[in-house]
Write a protein that holds these residues in place. Structure first.
Motif, PDB file in Angstrom:
ATOM      1  N   SER A  18      -0.502  13.964  -0.203  1.00 10.42           N
ATOM      2  CA  SER A  18       1.090  13.348   0.110  1.00 10.42           C
ATOM      3  C   SER A  18       1.813  13.421   1.086  1.00 10.42           C
ATOM      4  CB  SER A  18       0.938  15.139  -0.931  1.00 10.42           C
ATOM      5  OG  SER A  18       1.030  15.362  -1.922  1.00 10.42           O
ATOM      6  N   ALA A  19       0.437  13.439   2.048  1.00 12.47           N
ATOM      7  CA  ALA A  19       1.176  13.806   3.740  1.00 12.47           C
ATOM      8  C   ALA A  19       1.679  12.545   4.072  1.00 12.47           C
ATOM      9  CB  ALA A  19       0.519  14.619   4.467  1.00 12.47           C
ATOM     10  N   LEU A  20       0.047  11.539   3.586  1.00 15.04           N
ATOM     11  CA  LEU A  20       0.024   9.635   4.017  1.00 15.04           C
ATOM     12  C   LEU A  20       0.986   8.850   3.616  1.00 15.04           C
ATOM     13  CD1 LEU A  20      -1.686   7.115   5.708  1.00 15.04           C
ATOM     14  CD2 LEU A  20      -3.209   7.941   3.115  1.00 15.04           C
ATOM     15  N   VAL A  21       1.030   9.191   2.404  1.00 14.61           N
ATOM     16  CA  VAL A  21       1.978   8.879   1.687  1.00 14.61           C
ATOM     17  C   VAL A  21       3.177   8.714   2.309  1.00 14.61           C
ATOM     18  CG1 VAL A  21       3.877   8.498  -0.217  1.00 14.61           C
ATOM     19  CG2 VAL A  21       0.854   8.164  -0.487  1.00 14.61           C
ATOM     20  N   GLY A  22       4.100  10.447   2.137  1.00  8.21           N
ATOM     21  CA  GLY A  22       5.331  10.588   3.128  1.00  8.21           C
ATOM     22  C   GLY A  22       5.646   9.941   3.857  1.00  8.21           C
ATOM     23  N   LEU A  51       8.955  -4.843   4.743  1.00 10.20           N
ATOM     24  CA  LEU A  51       7.779  -5.422   4.039  1.00 10.20           C
ATOM     25  C   LEU A  51       6.074  -5.885   5.451  1.00 10.20           C
ATOM     26  CD1 LEU A  51       8.697  -6.634   0.373  1.00 10.20           C
ATOM     27  CD2 LEU A  51       7.501  -4.602   1.041  1.00 10.20           C
ATOM     28  N   ALA A  52       6.393  -6.664   5.964  1.00  8.12           N
ATOM     29  CA  ALA A  52       5.274  -7.474   7.220  1.00  8.12           C
ATOM     30  C   ALA A  52       4.945  -6.444   7.723  1.00  8.12           C
ATOM     31  CB  ALA A  52       6.259  -8.312   7.749  1.00  8.12           C
ATOM     32  N   ALA A  53       6.217  -5.679   8.248  1.00 13.23           N
ATOM     33  CA  ALA A  53       5.072  -5.089   9.456  1.00 13.23           C
ATOM     34  C   ALA A  53       4.498  -3.056   8.239  1.00 13.23           C
ATOM     35  CB  ALA A  53       6.951  -3.819   9.587  1.00 13.23           C
ATOM     36  N   ILE A  54       5.533  -2.878   7.539  1.00 16.15           N
ATOM     37  CA  ILE A  54       4.870  -1.642   6.716  1.00 16.15           C
ATOM     38  C   ILE A  54       3.694  -1.983   6.071  1.00 16.15           C
ATOM     39  CG2 ILE A  54       5.659  -0.266   4.816  1.00 16.15           C
ATOM     40  CD1 ILE A  54       6.533   0.668   7.797  1.00 16.15           C
ATOM     41  N   VAL A  55       3.471  -2.372   5.120  1.00 17.62           N
ATOM     42  CA  VAL A  55       2.101  -3.051   4.117  1.00 17.62           C
ATOM     43  C   VAL A  55       0.798  -3.514   5.475  1.00 17.62           C
ATOM     44  CG1 VAL A  55       1.335  -4.543   3.046  1.00 17.62           C
ATOM     45  CG2 VAL A  55       3.653  -3.912   2.880  1.00 17.62           C
ATOM     46  N   PRO A  56       1.154  -3.655   6.414  1.00 19.82           N
ATOM     47  CA  PRO A  56      -0.860  -3.660   6.524  1.00 19.82           C
ATOM     48  C   PRO A  56      -0.953  -3.327   7.420  1.00 19.82           C
ATOM     49  CG  PRO A  56       0.382  -5.636   7.617  1.00 19.82           C
ATOM     50  CD  PRO A  56       1.612  -5.251   6.867  1.00 19.82           C
ATOM     51  N   ILE A  57       0.017  -1.670   7.750  1.00 20.34           N
ATOM     52  CA  ILE A  57      -0.365  -0.556   7.908  1.00 20.34           C
ATOM     53  C   ILE A  57      -0.351   0.463   7.142  1.00 20.34           C
ATOM     54  CG2 ILE A  57       0.592   1.011   9.541  1.00 20.34           C
ATOM     55  CD1 ILE A  57       2.560  -0.517  10.869  1.00 20.34           C
ATOM     56  N   ALA A  58      -0.464   0.536   5.650  1.00 18.73           N
ATOM     57  CA  ALA A  58      -0.177   0.992   5.241  1.00 18.73           C
ATOM     58  C   ALA A  58      -1.888   0.899   4.069  1.00 18.73           C
ATOM     59  CB  ALA A  58       1.208   0.724   3.990  1.00 18.73           C
ATOM     60  N   ILE A  59      -1.772  -0.576   4.473  1.00 16.76           N
ATOM     61  CA  ILE A  59      -3.641  -0.607   3.293  1.00 16.76           C
ATOM     62  C   ILE A  59      -4.376  -0.350   4.818  1.00 16.76           C
ATOM     63  CG2 ILE A  59      -4.889  -2.830   3.438  1.00 16.76           C
ATOM     64  CD1 ILE A  59      -2.307  -4.945   2.390  1.00 16.76           C
ATOM     65  N   ILE A  60      -4.224  -0.608   6.147  1.00 14.40           N
ATOM     66  CA  ILE A  60      -5.297  -0.271   6.880  1.00 14.40           C
ATOM     67  C   ILE A  60      -5.539   1.599   6.566  1.00 14.40           C
ATOM     68  CG2 ILE A  60      -5.463   0.520   9.192  1.00 14.40           C
ATOM     69  CD1 ILE A  60      -4.229  -2.779   9.891  1.00 14.40           C
ATOM     70  N   THR A  61      -4.466   1.905   6.532  1.00 18.49           N
ATOM     71  CA  THR A  61      -4.514   3.591   6.606  1.00 18.49           C
ATOM     72  C   THR A  61      -5.392   3.841   5.488  1.00 18.49           C
ATOM     73  OG1 THR A  61      -2.310   3.298   7.418  1.00 18.49           O
ATOM     74  CG2 THR A  61      -2.832   5.374   6.702  1.00 18.49           C
ATOM     75  N   ILE A  62      -4.834   3.303   4.595  1.00 17.84           N
ATOM     76  CA  ILE A  62      -4.987   4.089   3.019  1.00 17.84           C
ATOM     77  C   ILE A  62      -6.926   3.383   3.150  1.00 17.84           C
ATOM     78  CG2 ILE A  62      -5.081   3.452   0.340  1.00 17.84           C
ATOM     79  CD1 ILE A  62      -1.911   3.223   0.805  1.00 17.84           C
ATOM     80  N   ARG A  63      -7.272   2.235   3.530  1.00 17.77           N
ATOM     81  CA  ARG A  63      -8.642   1.681   3.328  1.00 17.77           C
ATOM     82  C   ARG A  63      -9.638   3.025   4.397  1.00 17.77           C
ATOM     83  NH1 ARG A  63     -10.443  -3.053   1.702  1.00 17.77           N
ATOM     84  NH2 ARG A  63     -12.165  -3.246   3.883  1.00 17.77           N
ATOM     85  N   SER A  64      -8.748   3.222   5.369  1.00 19.29           N
ATOM     86  CA  SER A  64      -9.536   4.188   6.385  1.00 19.29           C
ATOM     87  C   SER A  64      -9.737   5.314   5.669  1.00 19.29           C
ATOM     88  CB  SER A  64      -9.001   4.647   7.588  1.00 19.29           C
ATOM     89  OG  SER A  64      -7.169   4.945   7.567  1.00 19.29           O
ATOM     90  N   GLN A  65      -9.208   5.783   4.385  1.00 16.48           N
ATOM     91  CA  GLN A  65      -9.254   6.901   3.907  1.00 16.48           C
ATOM     92  C   GLN A  65     -10.188   6.748   2.625  1.00 16.48           C
ATOM     93  OE1 GLN A  65      -8.138  10.521   4.999  1.00 16.48           O
ATOM     94  NE2 GLN A  65      -6.956   9.103   6.603  1.00 16.48           N
ATOM     95  N   ILE A  66     -10.120   5.956   2.008  1.00 17.88           N
ATOM     96  CA  ILE A  66     -10.385   6.332   1.274  1.00 17.88           C
ATOM     97  C   ILE A  66     -12.155   5.401   1.118  1.00 17.88           C
ATOM     98  CG2 ILE A  66     -11.691   4.126  -1.122  1.00 17.88           C
ATOM     99  CD1 ILE A  66      -7.770   3.786  -1.162  1.00 17.88           C
ATOM    100  N   SER A  71     -17.756   5.626  -0.290  1.00 21.11           N
ATOM    101  CA  SER A  71     -19.199   5.586   0.853  1.00 21.11           C
ATOM    102  C   SER A  71     -19.947   7.305   0.464  1.00 21.11           C
ATOM    103  CB  SER A  71     -19.829   5.711   2.670  1.00 21.11           C
ATOM    104  OG  SER A  71     -18.459   4.937   2.889  1.00 21.11           O
ATOM    105  N   LEU A  72     -19.223   8.032  -0.044  1.00 20.50           N
ATOM    106  CA  LEU A  72     -19.174   9.089  -0.398  1.00 20.50           C
ATOM    107  C   LEU A  72     -19.590   9.540  -2.174  1.00 20.50           C
ATOM    108  CD1 LEU A  72     -20.419  12.317  -0.274  1.00 20.50           C
ATOM    109  CD2 LEU A  72     -17.633  12.894  -1.386  1.00 20.50           C
TER     110      LEU A  72
END
Length: 456
Positions: A18-22, A51-66, A71-72
């Motif tokens: 929730s904090a990440l999405v917010g 969109l061009a600025a936020i989507v890459p940041i969101a993808i990188i951030t979400i991939r780093s969390q997932i 791996s677990l």
């Protein structure tokens, strides 16, 4: 705080995501406001640039969390596969303090329990294998064992004693039992062919060895298995034989001394009286010598009869004739009616057995009129009961009363009940002792029922 107090503040997965999405939404709004200020009146351009600025940041951030979570999951899949293969040495680590940390803690606890159980199982298996391998009893586990009369089957387990006995120490697993028995003693093959448990003797004369064969069958994984146990009894039986001979020699020596010492004294007294010419007491002395000689003769004949009991010669004997012959020699009451069918016995041997039992009943402090004989026809057997109202027997005496040479009487030979048991077993029957309610002893002989008449 977490349960162990070492991971700081607990953040659940819902709170973190929730904090990440917010944060991503707030960042998008700030970028949109900034672009709208730079490019007023161009909403489409502002939207595309946002969109061009936020989507890459969101993808990188979400991939780093997932990525750590994926791996677990792969690690969990690997440890579960290891557990399935029996390897419980793995454990996992999760740095976050969330629900996944609880899952990993439970997973590691399960692995620890499985490791402890596996260790205990391995130790018990090692102990059991050590005991089985070092036992003097030869053990063979055979699968696909055929029916009685054949020895086909494959050996799946054999301990050291079995290897030494059957293969000079070589491995037996994987070999066919019939091939192994080709080099074994013929007596073992015959014992297996007979089926069931029992004793058999291998070798001849001085090299004769006695073994006990026990067997049990069970089904494992849909296949029939047979467990064969071979126990070497020669040493034990010889030790028991020596003890028995010692006891026999003590009993015979005691009886001979008790008879020969008075005989020698009486003979000396008789010779002295003859020397003095005082012959009036000679008849009494000679009578006493005769009585002691007959007693000694009866004693020796009792041992000889027990040691040389011939195989019974079975013949049909009417019960009334047999019981009347017993009544001519010893007193007893007959209870109930005698069976109409004749009994198939060796009349002389069975008469000797019942005479011993009836005389024992009279010597048990029982009233003479309380000594009774009862004969009953059962479904597939004949039951003979010799009953008295004497003092009965203690548990110790009941246990040992049928053992040869065991006697509680000062002058007893311990052969009466033993001889009765030998005669009963030679007839295919058995003998039992039990104390009666109200006092006294019941000695029961169970004999096979007489064969059916021809044509029935």
């Amino acid at each position: 705080m977490s349960k162990d107090g070492r991971r700081g503040v607990r953040l659940s997965l819902v709170t973190r995501w929730s904090a990440l999405v917010g944060t991503l939404l707030a960042l998008g709004m700030l970028v949109a406001l900034g672009l709208d200020h730079l490019f007023p009146g161009h909403p489409v351009l502002v939207f595309v640039a946002c969109l061009a600025a936020i989507v890459p940041i969101a993808i990188i951030t979400i991939r780093s969390q997932i990525q750590p979570i994926l791996s677990l999951f792969r690690a969990l899949e690997g440890t579960v596969a290891s557990y399935r293969d029996g390897d419980f040495s793995f454990s996992l680590h999760w740095p976050q303090n969330d629900e996944l940390a609880d899952l990993i803690a439970a997973h590691n606890a399960l692995g620890q329990v499985l490791r402890e159980q596996r260790l205990g199982l391995v130790q018990r298996e090692l102990l059991l294998d050590t005991m089985v391998q070092n036992t003097p009893v030869a053990m063979l586990l055979v699968t696909d064992f055929a029916s009685a009369g054949t020895q086909a089957g494959t050996i799946v387990y054999a301990n050291l004693a079995a290897r030494q006995l059957l293969s000079e120490g070589r491995k037996l697993e994987g070999h066919g039992l019939d091939a192994i028995l080709d080099g074994a003693a013929p007596a073992l093959k015959e014992a297996l062919a007979r089926g069931g448990d029992g004793l058999f003797t291998a070798g001849e004369s001085e090299e004769e060895e006695v073994y006990h064969l026990a067997r049990s069958s069970f089904t494992l994984n849909g296949r029939r298995h047979e467990l064969l146990l071979l126990r070497h009894l020669t040493t034990e039986l010889r030790r028991q034989e020596v003890q028995t001979w010692k006891k026999v020699i003590r009993v015979i020596s005691h009886e001979l001394n008790n008879s020969l010492a008075p005989l020698a004294s009486l003979a000396h007294s008789g010779a002295e009286l003859v020397r003095r010419g005082q012959t009036e007491r000679l008849p009494q002395i000679l009578q006493t010598i005769g009585e002691r000689t007959r007693h000694l003769e009866s004693f020796i004949l009792g041992y000889a009869r027990f040691a040389k009991l011939p195989a019974p010669r079975l013949a049909a004997v009417p019960w009334q004739v047999f019981v009347d012959r017993l009544a001519d020699q010893v007193a007893f009451r007959l209870l109930g009616e005698l069976p109409q069918e004749p009994v198939w016995i060796d009349a002389a041997q069975m008469e000797q057995a019942l005479l011993n039992l009836l005389k024992n009943a009279h010597e048990s402090d029982s009233r003479p009129d309380a000594v009774a004989l009862q004969v009953r026809r059962m479904q597939e057997a004949v039951r003979i009961d010799v009953l008295d109202r004497g003092s009965g027997m203690s548990e110790t005496v009941l246990t040992n009363a049928l053992v040869p040479f065991y006697s509680t009487k000062r002058s007893g030979t311990g052969l009466g009940l033993a001889l009765a048991r030998e005669i009963a077993e030679a007839h295919g029957g058995r003998i039992m002792l039990s104390n009666r309610d109200g006092g006294g002893l019941a000695v029961t002989l169970i004999l096979p029922a007489p064969p059916a008449a021809p044509g029935m």
